[in-house]
Write an enzyme that holds these catalytic residues in place. Structure first.
Site, PDB file in Angstrom:
ATOM      1  N   ASP A   1     -12.454  12.364   7.026  1.00 40.20           N
ATOM      2  CA  ASP A   1     -13.738  12.508   6.344  1.00 40.20           C
ATOM      3  C   ASP A   1     -14.762  13.253   7.187  1.00 40.20           C
ATOM      4  OD1 ASP A   1     -15.216  10.475   8.049  1.00 40.20           O
ATOM      5  OD2 ASP A   1     -13.722   9.156   7.149  1.00 40.20           O
TER       6      ASP A   1
ATOM      7  N   SER B   1      -6.644   5.238   9.564  1.00 37.30           N
ATOM      8  CA  SER B   1      -6.650   4.134   8.619  1.00 37.30           C
ATOM      9  C   SER B   1      -5.858   2.974   9.221  1.00 37.30           C
ATOM     10  CB  SER B   1      -6.064   4.576   7.271  1.00 37.30           C
ATOM     11  OG  SER B   1      -4.822   5.201   7.449  1.00 37.30           O
ATOM     12  N   ASP B   2      -5.671   1.929   8.466  1.00 37.03           N
ATOM     13  CA  ASP B   2      -5.041   0.716   8.987  1.00 37.03           C
ATOM     14  C   ASP B   2      -3.586   0.953   9.368  1.00 37.03           C
ATOM     15  OD1 ASP B   2      -7.220  -1.438   8.432  1.00 37.03           O
ATOM     16  OD2 ASP B   2      -7.117  -0.242   6.596  1.00 37.03           O
TER      17      ASP B   2
ATOM     18  N   GLN C   1      -0.246  10.009   1.046  1.00 33.74           N
ATOM     19  CA  GLN C   1      -0.974   8.831   0.610  1.00 33.74           C
ATOM     20  C   GLN C   1      -1.696   9.086  -0.705  1.00 33.74           C
ATOM     21  OE1 GLN C   1      -3.570   8.154   3.999  1.00 33.74           O
ATOM     22  NE2 GLN C   1      -3.851  10.355   4.183  1.00 33.74           N
TER      23      GLN C   1
ATOM     24  N   ASP D   1       0.912  16.933  12.768  1.00 36.60           N
ATOM     25  CA  ASP D   1       1.245  15.771  13.588  1.00 36.60           C
ATOM     26  C   ASP D   1       0.466  15.776  14.897  1.00 36.60           C
ATOM     27  OD1 ASP D   1       2.378  13.660  14.870  1.00 36.60           O
ATOM     28  OD2 ASP D   1       4.422  14.416  14.845  1.00 36.60           O
ATOM     29  N   GLY D   2      -0.361  14.759  15.096  1.00 38.25           N
ATOM     30  CA  GLY D   2      -1.119  14.647  16.332  1.00 38.25           C
ATOM     31  C   GLY D   2      -0.235  14.416  17.539  1.00 38.25           C
TER      32      GLY D   2
ATOM     33  N   TYR E   1     -16.043  -3.173   5.180  1.00 36.27           N
ATOM     34  CA  TYR E   1     -14.764  -3.339   5.873  1.00 36.27           C
ATOM     35  C   TYR E   1     -14.387  -4.820   5.853  1.00 36.27           C
ATOM     36  CZ  TYR E   1     -14.364   1.413   7.772  1.00 36.27           C
ATOM     37  OH  TYR E   1     -14.216   2.763   7.923  1.00 36.27           O
TER      38      TYR E   1
ATOM     39  N   ASP F   1      -9.335   7.899  14.945  1.00 36.06           N
ATOM     40  CA  ASP F   1     -10.066   7.381  13.789  1.00 36.06           C
ATOM     41  C   ASP F   1      -9.098   7.349  12.623  1.00 36.06           C
ATOM     42  OD1 ASP F   1     -11.969   6.583  11.958  1.00 36.06           O
ATOM     43  OD2 ASP F   1     -12.735   8.605  11.629  1.00 36.06           O
TER      44      ASP F   1
END
Length: 288
Positions: free
Chosen positions: A104, A175-176, A49, A155-156, A241, A173
């Site tokens: 973050d 991103s979109d 990204q 990779d989760g 947001y 948690d």
């Protein structure tokens, strides 16, 4: 203006024009957010990204991924406090937690405020987000200094496959739902998270904005209700947001879980907020 098929317009420094950062994105078509920029701090195009960090005139330092705001120093506490404490305070004795995403480190910071938590695993696919957050958002990224943390860059999905029946609490948690995180909103992910939870485990997923994404929220709720006996919605306000709001889907494998009746804050109210060093108003940490 160039636009990704399902993403924002003009990610990176190109989104900053005449001293203003513009967030324009298909998932909230018809509206946009502008923030005045004082200084461009960092930009890189990573493997997954586009990463941009700038200093805003009003909202301090801002983390933007693929043209979409993820974290702002001034209001960042709002989402992590809710996403972490609603779950941990609803579990009778949370020892092990897993965070998917959260590069973050704001959610990690909040999880580690709970003394019962003995170990936290975090899976973040993009190590560049971690390093940029440590350098430019140190007040948020303080969670990475915790000795209880096992950080998995990768990779989760694979991590959860290797850790079944392992966690008391799982928090996504992300991103979109576009790009590298789109898979976190799919049916296969919910099933995998369920099997990675212990018998009385609790799950929390971001569920976008109730003003803009009712179809997605409805789909998420149906997927969760088919797998968990307890499913509840919650939300918080956060000014930067979309539509000033972000939602959460709360799920539990324990039929007795009541997200409106916390188990971990015996003192309650202002005293509990002080113990956890919360910036939310006392009594605001409750499900909708």
């Amino acid at each position: 203006m160039d636009r990704c098929p399902d993403g924002p317009a003009a990610p990176g420094p190109a989104a900053i024009r005449e001293g203003w950062s513009r967030e324009i994105c298909t998932p909230w078509s018809g509206q946009a957010l502008l923030l005045q920029v004082e200084q461009l701090l960092h930009h890189q195009r990573g493997r997954y990204q586009d990463i941009l960090i700038f200093r805003g005139k009003t909202y301090s330092d801002v983390l933007v991924l693929d043209g979409v705001i993820q974290c702002i120093e001034r209001d960042e506490f709002s989402c992590p406090e809710m996403i972490a404490n609603l779950r941990l305070c609803s579990h009778p004795n949370p020892h092990k937690a897993l965070i998917i995403g959260g590069g973050d480190s704001g959610v990690l910071r909040e999880v580690m405020k709970h003394p019962s938590v003995e170990a936290v695993a975090q899976c973040q696919v993009d190590e560049n987000v971690i390093s940029a957050s440590k350098k430019f958002l140190p007040g948020v990224a303080v969670g990475y200094t915790c000795s209880k943390l096992t950080l998995q860059v990768g990779d989760g999905f694979e991590f959860m496959k290797q850790n079944q029946d392992a966690f008391d609490v799982i928090i996504t948690d992300s991103s979109d739902p576009m790009g590298p995180t789109e898979s976190l909103f799919k049916e296969s992910c919910y099933q995998l998270m369920k099997t990675a939870l212990k018998e009385d485990g609790i799950l929390c997923c971001l569920s976008e904005c109730q003003w803009l994404h009712l179809d997605l929220i409805k789909e998420m709720r149906q997927l969760c209700k088919s797998r968990f006996p307890v499913v509840t919605d919650a939300c918080c306000t956060i000014p930067t947001y979309p539509s000033d709001q972000i939602g959460f889907m709360l799920c539990s494998k324990n039929p007795s879980t009541n997200f409106r009746d916390p188990l971990q804050t015996d003192t309650g109210g202002a005293e509990a907020a002080e113990i956890l060093q919360l910036r939310h108003a006392p009594g605001s940490l409750c499900a909708a």
